[in-house]
Enzyme design. Sequence first.
Site, PDB file in Angstrom:
ATOM      1  N   HIS A 127       0.877  -1.182   0.000  1.00 28.85           N
ATOM      2  CA  HIS A 127       0.000   0.000   0.000  1.00 28.85           C
ATOM      3  C   HIS A 127       0.913   1.231   0.000  1.00 28.85           C
ATOM      4  CE1 HIS A 127      -2.785   2.965   1.798  1.00 28.85           C
ATOM      5  NE2 HIS A 127      -3.778   2.164   1.467  1.00 28.85           N
ATOM      6  N   ASP A 204       3.133  -4.742   7.954  1.00 28.31           N
ATOM      7  CA  ASP A 204       1.941  -3.906   7.835  1.00 28.31           C
ATOM      8  C   ASP A 204       0.738  -4.840   7.994  1.00 28.31           C
ATOM      9  OD1 ASP A 204      -0.300  -2.583   6.974  1.00 28.31           O
ATOM     10  OD2 ASP A 204       0.602  -1.779   5.136  1.00 28.31           O
ATOM     11  N   GLN A 207      -4.494  -5.084   6.874  1.00 29.87           N
ATOM     12  CA  GLN A 207      -5.525  -5.975   6.327  1.00 29.87           C
ATOM     13  C   GLN A 207      -5.570  -7.318   7.050  1.00 29.87           C
ATOM     14  OE1 GLN A 207      -7.843  -5.144   4.272  1.00 29.87           O
ATOM     15  NE2 GLN A 207      -7.030  -3.163   3.684  1.00 29.87           N
ATOM     16  N   LYS A 230     -10.234  -0.566  10.492  1.00 28.40           N
ATOM     17  CA  LYS A 230     -10.364  -1.737   9.623  1.00 28.40           C
ATOM     18  C   LYS A 230     -10.692  -2.992  10.426  1.00 28.40           C
ATOM     19  CE  LYS A 230      -7.085   0.038   6.212  1.00 28.40           C
ATOM     20  NZ  LYS A 230      -7.882   0.398   5.043  1.00 28.40           N
ATOM     21  N   CYS A 368      -4.823   2.643  -3.635  1.00 32.06           N
ATOM     22  CA  CYS A 368      -3.579   3.136  -3.019  1.00 32.06           C
ATOM     23  C   CYS A 368      -2.434   2.151  -3.226  1.00 32.06           C
ATOM     24  CB  CYS A 368      -3.751   3.428  -1.533  1.00 32.06           C
ATOM     25  SG  CYS A 368      -4.849   4.788  -1.228  1.00 32.06           S
TER      26      CYS A 368
HETATM   27  N1  PLP Z   1      -1.673  -0.739   4.577  1.00 33.37           N
HETATM   28  C1  PLP Z   1      -2.632  -1.474   3.996  1.00 33.37           C
HETATM   29  C2  PLP Z   1      -2.318  -2.868   3.541  1.00 33.37           C
HETATM   30  C3  PLP Z   1      -3.918  -0.942   3.824  1.00 33.37           C
HETATM   31  O1  PLP Z   1      -4.855  -1.675   3.242  1.00 33.37           O
HETATM   32  C4  PLP Z   1      -4.172   0.382   4.261  1.00 33.37           C
HETATM   33  C5  PLP Z   1      -5.497   1.006   4.043  1.00 33.37           C
HETATM   34  O2  PLP Z   1      -6.217   0.645   3.132  1.00 33.37           O
HETATM   35  C6  PLP Z   1      -3.144   1.088   4.881  1.00 33.37           C
HETATM   36  C7  PLP Z   1      -1.913   0.508   5.015  1.00 33.37           C
HETATM   37  C8  PLP Z   1      -3.358   2.478   5.400  1.00 33.37           C
HETATM   38  O3  PLP Z   1      -4.257   2.467   6.465  1.00 33.37           O
HETATM   39  P1  PLP Z   1      -4.805   3.813   7.097  1.00 33.37           P
HETATM   40  O4  PLP Z   1      -5.395   4.591   5.940  1.00 33.37           O
HETATM   41  O5  PLP Z   1      -5.851   3.364   8.059  1.00 33.37           O
HETATM   42  O6  PLP Z   1      -3.685   4.526   7.721  1.00 33.37           O
END
Ligand code: PLP
Length: 410
Positions: A127, A204, A207, A230, A368
């Site tokens: 992401h 990370d 998800q 999430k 993203c």
């Molecule tokens: N990393 C992953 C794999 C994500 O799916 C997302 C959000 O869709 C993020 C990071 C970023 O999360 P946040 O927007 O809650 O900071």
Amino acid sequence: MKPFADNEIAEIRSHFPALHQKVYGKPFVYLDNAATTQKPQAVIDRLVAYYSLENSNIHRGVHYLSQQATQAYEDARQTVADFINASAANQIIFTKGTTESVNLLAGSLRQFYLLEGDAVLITGMEHHSNLVPWQQVCKQNQAELLVAALNDKGETDLDHFAELLDKKPKLAAITHISNALGSVNPVKEMIRMAHEKGVPVLVDGAQAVAHTSIDVQELDCDFFVFSGHKMFGPMGIGVLYAKAFWLQKMPPWQFGGEMVDQVSFEETTFNQLPFKFEAGTPNVAGVLGLKTAIDFLKQYDMEVIAKHENQLMQQALEKLLTIPGMRLIGEAENRAGVISFVVDGTHPSDIGTLVDKMGVAVRTGHHCAQPVMTRFDVPGTVRASFALYNSLADVEGLFQAVKKAVMMLR
Ligand code: PLP
């Protein structure tokens, strides 16, 4: 272990008011869970209760409400630590979300650890939140960003990952589950491979946390980040977990109240962990809501949740693949409840707009993860993502809506 029975799904759904509304007069089918999940009533009630009767600033107050709120905030830290099996609550730093957690880490490591000539290793499915901060640190400090390639199924090429580890990066930053493809990285194995070369690992988990159980000690990751929203919690709250060794070494990245010990015009000493990394008034309501979300989630077995979401995904795949021109983007052997697709002769955003009018919420675009779209040579995809409250009726709703949309667009 069996997935949820119909009556169990009905019971779970009864906790989520948003799922019972109509959209454009149609029953609401919510399949944008990878972007954010809906909130159970208990989480909504927790926020209302805090602001109704408990609202006060924490840590510094001697009065009753402040002490109650401080206690609740620190209890929540312990709940989060237990949830991911951190060995101590002071390894849990509250942030705004995954993005801020990665930025905190990048902002701190760039001051003393990621320096000129160093390298950071990521995978091709990150992401933007776990890509751009590292890319920028590398640019600022004349370091190199190494990217492990994806194969045609959307899995990380582990041979390439191993090759890049041989270049001795100072950090590997890898996603557990891809939000764009649904691919599940074999994080435990990747952490083992990295540690063998002396490379610390950030996972990370944005998800992952609502879909699989996390044990940071078993994974042995050095850092783990996720977002509350999430996993049925409020927006604006997230977590950075780090091994104590790192938190002790890392300088703070933001300065102000709360994170200090002694301050004079000449000098400042910093507070102990975890407060060193929590400058300013924190999101107390968000932390309390996150605790309630975790308590809600803990009522269910994560293996059953995963099985349920996987079954829905398989059923959706079977149906969607009968639509002529349907092309899946991401067909990893090990995947979580995310389906990304394009349909020949149509644009993803047109499908998304049409199915929305039929009451079905999916996400369209690059999610993203623009480099993933480039890798698969598509402008974007339609993405349906499942959570524990989705049902077979949602799968049918998705299928009928996509089929109709494609017919209208052809
Ligand atoms: N990393 C992953 C794999 C994500 O799916 C997302 C959000 O869709 C993020 C990071 C970023 O999360 P946040 O927007 O809650 O900071």
